[in-house]
Each structure stands twice: as structure tokens, then as C-alpha cells.
Enzyme design. Structure first.
Site, PDB file in Angstrom:
ATOM      1  CG  ASN A  98      38.972   8.576  10.858  1.00  0.00           C
ATOM      2  OD1 ASN A  98      39.793   8.458   9.943  1.00  0.00           O
ATOM      3  ND2 ASN A  98      37.819   7.934  10.863  1.00  0.00           N
ATOM      4  CE  LYS A 145      35.555  10.240   9.131  1.00  0.00           C
ATOM      5  NZ  LYS A 145      34.121  10.454   9.200  1.00  0.00           N
ATOM      6  CG  HIS A 197      34.655   4.617  10.661  1.00  0.00           C
ATOM      7  ND1 HIS A 197      33.691   5.105   9.816  1.00  0.00           N
ATOM      8  CD2 HIS A 197      34.980   5.630  11.500  1.00  0.00           C
ATOM      9  CE1 HIS A 197      33.456   6.383  10.135  1.00  0.00           C
ATOM     10  NE2 HIS A 197      34.220   6.720  11.154  1.00  0.00           N
ATOM     11  CD  GLU A 235      32.981   7.717   7.222  1.00  0.00           C
ATOM     12  OE1 GLU A 235      34.213   7.611   7.112  1.00  0.00           O
ATOM     13  OE2 GLU A 235      32.422   8.719   7.705  1.00  0.00           O
ATOM     14  CD  GLU A 280      32.971   7.079  15.314  1.00  0.00           C
ATOM     15  OE1 GLU A 280      33.510   8.161  15.512  1.00  0.00           O
ATOM     16  OE2 GLU A 280      33.081   6.449  14.251  1.00  0.00           O
ATOM     17  N   GLY A 330      29.767  13.399  10.819  1.00  0.00           N
ATOM     18  CA  GLY A 330      29.859  14.370   9.732  1.00  0.00           C
ATOM     19  C   GLY A 330      28.599  15.195   9.515  1.00  0.00           C
ATOM     20  CB  SER A 351      29.015  16.118  14.967  1.00  0.00           C
ATOM     21  OG  SER A 351      28.609  15.775  13.655  1.00  0.00           O
TER      22      SER A 351
HETATM   23  P1  PGA Z   1      33.097  13.511  12.445  1.00  0.00           P
HETATM   24  O1  PGA Z   1      33.591  12.019  12.170  1.00  0.00           O
HETATM   25  O2  PGA Z   1      33.824  14.009  13.665  1.00  0.00           O
HETATM   26  O3  PGA Z   1      33.456  14.267  11.199  1.00  0.00           O
HETATM   27  O4  PGA Z   1      31.630  13.455  12.678  1.00  0.00           O
HETATM   28  C1  PGA Z   1      33.768  11.128  13.221  1.00  0.00           C
HETATM   29  C2  PGA Z   1      34.177   9.770  12.731  1.00  0.00           C
HETATM   30  O5  PGA Z   1      33.809   9.376  11.618  1.00  0.00           O
HETATM   31  O6  PGA Z   1      34.891   9.051  13.430  1.00  0.00           O
END
Ligand code: PGA
Length: 254
Positions: A10, A12, A99, A101, A171, A177, A217
Site C-alpha cells: 500500500n 498510500k 483502511h 486512515e 490492522e 506506521g 509495521s
Molecule cells: P505500515 O502500514 O506497514 O507502514 O505499518 C500498513 C498499512 O497501513 O496497511
């Protein structure tokens, strides 16, 4: 044949269009040199501005396309949106939906997520439904309730055809992140909670069509720990998918 494994990058809003194209070209080159087992499914989700260019670069490669979101209606007066139907026509395979976010930053609701899941299946995309608890949910003992509610709401009255696949990404919001990945045993426990919630909401539909992956992560060092768990069929990868060499190493470890 061995079970399929899914590694979805992803991107983003992290790369400029030229960077996305470069990243796709490098990844395509690296993957063409490696022997990817047929059960490994690799996909990337570029931002929408880069999407068509990246799709052109990846045409004919082993890398599939995912979208980071998508609107439920096929077309119409929806300013600023891009439909799942259009994405399908452009060669999209997977659609990330719900997601955290988007749930947090644009207040995406469970009802909207449910509409998007239905549309993705209608247009024959593989939805990647994201669920997960915040740190506050966890501290206050609501983790499982929150996840069960997210699964129930997203899959309410959803029909999955026998040949279709649905992916659910666990998640934990605090793990995204942060560099602080969820303990694999805890991810396994949560995968079982998600499975039970799915069984309850999908009632008589076949469970093998639903695959659970982990995200938060994930990197080239810890990916193996998640894939060693039979209930976890892959990973949704953010930060560690942004540099082709790194992502390739993660895929190899997987
Ligand atoms: P990350 O993001 O691997 O940077 O933690 C995962 C995600 O948002 O799907």
C-alpha cells in the site's frame, strides 16, 4: 496446490507519480528475475494519480494492481470519487476498503464500507477489508468488540459467490506506521476472532473463500513470523513496500 499467500503493498500518498512509475519498473525487473512460487500473489496499490501509468508498466508482469479505495456506484455525480467499476475495467484485481486512515481521516463509516464491499464483489474485485482496534480500544478492553462490530457491519447482507475471494486484513491501528508490530500470537488469536465473527455474519456461506492477512509495521525481518501462522495468509505492507529492493526482500522472505 499450496494455499495462496498475499503480499499487498500500500503506497498510500507517499510517492510522486514519477517515483511510483520508477518503483513499479524496478519491482517488475526484480520480480522477473526471481522464481516466484505460483501460490504467491503480489500486488501494489499506488495513489490514483499514478494508477494508470503504474498499471501500464506492470502489464504482463507477475504483479497485480490494487486500489487504495473506490466508490460504490459505477458512475454518476460523485465529485472527487473514482468507481470500483472503472478500476475493474482498468485491470484492478484487489480493492482495499475501510483502511483505518480513511475511517479516521475522512470519517468513513461502517455503512459506507459495507456498500463498497458489496460493489467490489459485484464488479468482481477482491475486497481487502481492513479492521482493527485503536490503542484506546485496547487499553479500555474493547478490542474484540470493536473488531467483531467492524466485521459484522462491513459484511452485513454481503453475498459472496463460490468463485469469489474476500480478504480481511487485521490492522491494529497502533501498529500502523509505528514500527511496533503486533505480536504474531496475538495476530493469530485475533484472526480466530475475525473468523468467528465472519461465520456469524455470513451464516451459510463457505468460509474457505475468506482469507485473513495481517498489516501494521510488517517488514522483511518479521514477515516470516506472521506467515508461519496457518490462519494468516499474507500481509498488507505500507512503509516497507516503498523501496523496490526492500519490498523484494520481504517478498523473498515470505
Ligand atoms: P505500515 O502500514 O506497514 O507502514 O505499518 C500498513 C498499512 O497501513 O496497511
Amino acid at each position: 496446490m499450496a494455499d495462496k499467500k498475499y503480499i499487498i503493498g500500500n503506497w498510500k500518498m507517499q510517492l510522486a507519480p514519477a517515483e511510483s512509475v520508477k518503483q513499479a519498473e524496478q519491482l517488475k525487473k526484480l520480480l522477473s528475475k526471481s522464481r516466484l512460487p505460483s501460490e504467491m500473489q503480489v500486488a501494489v496499490a499506488p495513489d490514483f494519480l499514478s494508477w494508470i501509468k503504474v498499471a501500464e508498466v506492470l502489464r504482463g508482469s507477475k504483479i497485480q494492481l490494487a486500489s487504495q479505495d473506490g466508490w460504490w456506484a459505477d458512475k454518476g455525480a460523485y465529485t472527487g470519487e473514482i468507481s470500483l467499476a472503472m478500476l475493474k475495467k482498468l485491470g484492478c484485481t484487489y480493492a482495499i476498503i475501510g483502511h483505518s486512515e480513511r475511517r479516521q481521516q475522512v470519517n468513513e463509516t461502517n455503512e459506507l464500507i459495507n456498500q463498497k464491499i458489496k460493489a467490489a464483489l459485484l464488479y468482481d474485485l477482491v475486497p481487502i477489508l481492513c479492521v482493527g482496534e485503536t490503542f484506546a480500544d485496547r487499553k479500555e478492553g474493547r478490542k474484540e468488540v470493536v473488531i467483531i462490530q467492524q466485521v459484522h457491519a462491513a459484511l452485513n447482507k454481503v453475498d459472496i459467490l463460490p468463485q469469489q475471494t474476500l480478504i480481511i486484513a487485521y490492522e491494529p491501528v497502533w501498529a500502523i506506521g509505528s514500527g511496533q508490530a503486533c505480536d504474531p500470537q496475538e495476530a493469530k488469536h485475533t484472526a480466530l476472532v475475525i473468523k468467528q465473527a465472519m461465520l456469524d455474519v455470513l451464516e451459510d456461506q463457505d468460509l474457505p473463500l475468506v482469507e485473513i492477512i495481517y498489516g501494521g509495521s510488517v517488514d522483511k525481518n518479521n514477515i516470516k513470523n506472521y506467515l508461519a501462522i496457518p490462519e494468516i495468509k499474507g500481509a498488507l505492507v505500507g512503509g516497507a513496500s516503498l523501496v523496490a529492493d526492500n519490498f523484494m526482500e520481504l517478498i523473498k522472505q515470505a
